[in-house]
Design a protein around this motif. Structure first.
Motif, PDB file in Angstrom:
ATOM      1  N   GLY A 389      12.047  33.331  48.153  1.00 19.28           N
ATOM      2  CA  GLY A 389      11.363  32.761  46.994  1.00 19.28           C
ATOM      3  C   GLY A 389      11.822  33.300  45.660  1.00 19.28           C
ATOM      4  N   VAL A 390      12.646  34.351  45.659  1.00 15.08           N
ATOM      5  CA  VAL A 390      13.026  34.985  44.395  1.00 15.08           C
ATOM      6  C   VAL A 390      13.790  34.014  43.491  1.00 15.08           C
ATOM      7  N   TYR A 391      14.834  33.404  44.029  1.00 23.57           N
ATOM      8  CA  TYR A 391      15.653  32.509  43.187  1.00 23.57           C
ATOM      9  C   TYR A 391      14.872  31.293  42.698  1.00 23.57           C
ATOM     10  N   PRO A 392      14.146  30.569  43.604  1.00 19.11           N
ATOM     11  CA  PRO A 392      13.352  29.437  43.094  1.00 19.11           C
ATOM     12  C   PRO A 392      12.312  29.868  42.063  1.00 19.11           C
ATOM     13  N   ALA A 393      11.693  31.041  42.252  1.00 18.88           N
ATOM     14  CA  ALA A 393      10.654  31.494  41.325  1.00 18.88           C
ATOM     15  C   ALA A 393      11.256  31.759  39.950  1.00 18.88           C
ATOM     16  N   TYR A 394      12.404  32.435  39.912  1.00 20.29           N
ATOM     17  CA  TYR A 394      13.027  32.717  38.610  1.00 20.29           C
ATOM     18  C   TYR A 394      13.557  31.433  37.966  1.00 20.29           C
ATOM     19  N   ARG A 395      13.988  30.500  38.807  1.00 20.63           N
ATOM     20  CA  ARG A 395      14.457  29.220  38.259  1.00 20.63           C
ATOM     21  C   ARG A 395      13.289  28.466  37.625  1.00 20.63           C
ATOM     22  N   ALA A 396      12.136  28.513  38.308  1.00 18.91           N
ATOM     23  CA  ALA A 396      10.950  27.840  37.753  1.00 18.91           C
ATOM     24  C   ALA A 396      10.503  28.514  36.459  1.00 18.91           C
ATOM     25  N   ALA A 397      10.556  29.868  36.461  1.00 18.38           N
ATOM     26  CA  ALA A 397      10.111  30.612  35.276  1.00 18.38           C
ATOM     27  C   ALA A 397      11.036  30.383  34.083  1.00 18.38           C
ATOM     28  N   GLY A 398      12.300  30.024  34.371  1.00 17.46           N
ATOM     29  CA  GLY A 398      13.267  29.844  33.283  1.00 17.46           C
ATOM     30  C   GLY A 398      13.280  28.448  32.696  1.00 17.46           C
ATOM     31  N   LEU A 399      12.433  27.546  33.222  1.00 18.08           N
ATOM     32  CA  LEU A 399      12.426  26.180  32.695  1.00 18.08           C
ATOM     33  C   LEU A 399      11.861  26.154  31.276  1.00 18.08           C
ATOM     34  N   ASP A 400      12.436  25.279  30.470  1.00 23.61           N
ATOM     35  CA  ASP A 400      11.942  25.101  29.099  1.00 23.61           C
ATOM     36  C   ASP A 400      10.679  24.241  29.146  1.00 23.61           C
ATOM     37  N   PRO A 401       9.569  24.688  28.537  1.00 20.43           N
ATOM     38  CA  PRO A 401       8.308  23.933  28.626  1.00 20.43           C
ATOM     39  C   PRO A 401       8.395  22.535  28.014  1.00 20.43           C
ATOM     40  N   VAL A 402       9.138  22.385  26.911  1.00 16.67           N
ATOM     41  CA  VAL A 402       9.232  21.067  26.264  1.00 16.67           C
ATOM     42  C   VAL A 402       9.984  20.095  27.169  1.00 16.67           C
ATOM     43  N   GLU A 403      11.129  20.567  27.693  1.00 14.52           N
ATOM     44  CA  GLU A 403      11.908  19.721  28.600  1.00 14.52           C
ATOM     45  C   GLU A 403      11.123  19.415  29.875  1.00 14.52           C
ATOM     46  N   SER A 404      10.347  20.396  30.298  1.00 12.67           N
ATOM     47  CA  SER A 404       9.553  20.199  31.516  1.00 12.67           C
ATOM     48  C   SER A 404       8.488  19.129  31.312  1.00 12.67           C
ATOM     49  N   LEU A 405       7.867  19.132  30.140  1.00 14.92           N
ATOM     50  CA  LEU A 405       6.822  18.143  29.873  1.00 14.92           C
ATOM     51  C   LEU A 405       7.388  16.726  29.760  1.00 14.92           C
ATOM     52  N   ARG A 406       8.658  16.630  29.450  1.00 20.41           N
ATOM     53  CA  ARG A 406       9.276  15.309  29.344  1.00 20.41           C
ATOM     54  C   ARG A 406       9.631  14.736  30.711  1.00 20.41           C
ATOM     55  N   SER A 407       9.716  15.593  31.693  1.00 19.55           N
ATOM     56  CA  SER A 407      10.142  15.130  33.018  1.00 19.55           C
ATOM     57  C   SER A 407       9.015  14.351  33.688  1.00 19.55           C
ATOM     58  N   GLU A 408       9.408  13.428  34.600  1.00 21.13           N
ATOM     59  CA  GLU A 408       8.422  12.610  35.324  1.00 21.13           C
ATOM     60  C   GLU A 408       8.338  13.072  36.763  1.00 21.13           C
TER      61      GLU A 408
END
Length: 408
Positions: A389-408
């Motif tokens: 879970g380490v890599y997926p967790a850090y990948r999730a934590a590194g997402l940009d919130p603005v870009e994330s909110l735009r995703s569907e």
């Protein structure tokens, strides 16, 4: 986010995709189940083997022509080198003037034959000829009547001491003492019955008849080797007793110091040591194979966690926009992967316990699951989840919130 809240969110996420979560856990389930089944059977079989198979009697060991043979090459060499064990060897052990650690010794010979009672015939019965003092050395106990006596051995009487299976076949509900069975056409009077031994590796151990060794030789001839069962004065002096017997036999056979023994000595310790080395190798091999399944299980968990991050990008963006910290996101996904893997470990242990019980029932073997292995299985499962879970967790934590909110 607290640890409890992270765990709750993780369980909710897993529960929302039950089938996918279960399929994700198959690798971990199979790996943990394989390890636990092997451990249960090996641990149970270890205790069973040391108690039933390797027990030669109280403080006892055996002297025979071949001893403990573990390879064809060893057997061929022993066939050329070793001589028959004789009654003179037995007498030399008992009459040794320097005897300190040997308490007693007895002779035995055996064969497989048939016995009869009335119109009934019992095939493949182990017929043993023994010295009268074998009862003090062997691990067979008297349930009814008595053992073979000295007088019966000296006069080659046709008396016998029978196992529990013989009683069940010939004398169900009847007192067998005083009855006569036939061995090689000769009538033998039953003087005693042994306590039931049960089975070893599914093989019944109570189908035997014990007669005086002198009578045995009259029936089957005087040729061939005997085996000698020797008892030490205490469990702590078995090694000294073995050396005492070895010195006596080597002197009697005029062996020089550089020549190997031309006889075999079999001890429970030697059997146990050999068994331990074999079982340890098997255990390590199967655990190695199971480790591959666990590795595959870890990779599958990592893959599904990456899919989960992709599917929940918008959710991550929402959480970050309302104040979730980077550590909260990492904690959430790590909790999910650890919980996922830990569930696989628990399911695998339950699955292993059921399979182990079924195997033990079919093979008539005990099983045992040490607490240390139970804890180790859970720790390994959690560790696999953490690493996956380490890599997926850090990948999730590194997402940009603005870009994330735009995703569907």
């Amino acid at each position: 986010m607290s640890l409890v809240e992270s765990a709750r969110v993780a369980v909710d996420a897993i529960w929302a995709h039950k089938l996918r979560s279960f399929l994700t856990l198959l690798g971990v389930i199979i790996g943990v189940a394989a390890v636990i089944i092997v451990v249960m059977l090996v641990e149970g079989f270890n205790a069973y083997f040391k108690d039933q198979v390797a027990s030669l009697g109280s403080n006892a060991f055996m002297v025979s022509r071949f001893g403990f043979i573990t390879s064809v090459e060893e057997f061929v060499q022993a066939t050329k080198r070793n001589k028959d064990i004789t009654y003179e060897d037995l007498q030399s052990i008992l009459s040794n003037p320097r005897r300190r650690f040997v308490l007693d010794a007895a002779a035995s010979k055996s064969t497989i034959g048939q016995i009869k009672y009335g119109s009934q015939t019992l095939m493949d019965v182990n017929i043993r000829g023994v010295s009268h003092n074998m009862v003090d050395i062997d691990n067979i106990n008297v349930a009814e009547g008595r053992y073979i006596s000295r007088e019966e051995e000296q006069r080659s009487r046709t008396t016998c001491f029978i196992g529990a299976d013989v009683v069940k076949e010939f004398f169900p509900g009847v007192d067998p003492l005083g009855k006569e069975i036939k061995i090689e056409g000769l009538p033998f009077r039953v003087v005693g019955v042994a306590e039931e031994i049960g089975t070893i590796l599914g093989q019944p151990q109570d189908s035997f008849v014990i007669i005086p060794v002198t009578t045995f030789e009259k029936l089957y001839g005087h040729g061939g080797t005997i085996s000698i069962r020797v008892s030490a004065i205490s469990p702590d002096t078995i090694n000294q007793a073995v050396e005492e017997v070895r010195v006596v036999l080597r002197n009697r056979r005029h062996l020089k110091y550089h020549e190997p023994d031309n006889f075999g000595i079999l001890t429970s310790e030697a059997i146990n040591n050999f068994y331990d080395s074999v079982s340890r190798s098997i255990q390590l091999a199967i655990i190695g194979v199971a480790s591959v399944a666990l590795l595959v299980g870890g990779i599958v968990i990592m893959n599904i966690m990456l899919v989960s991050v992709a599917e929940r990008t918008r959710e991550i963006g929402v959480r970050k926009s309302v104040g979730a910290r980077r550590s909260d996101i990492i904690m959430q996904f790590l909790s999910e992967s650890i919980a996922l893997s830990l569930m696989g470990g628990i399911i695998g242990m339950g699955f292993a316990y059921v399979i182990g019980r079924l195997l033990a029932w079919q093979l008539d073997l005990p099983i045992a699951l040490p607490l240390a292995w139970t804890i180790a299985a859970l720790v390994v499962s959690a560790t696999i989840g953490l690493c996956s879970g380490v890599y997926p967790a850090y990948r999730a934590a590194g997402l940009d919130p603005v870009e994330s909110l735009r995703s569907e």
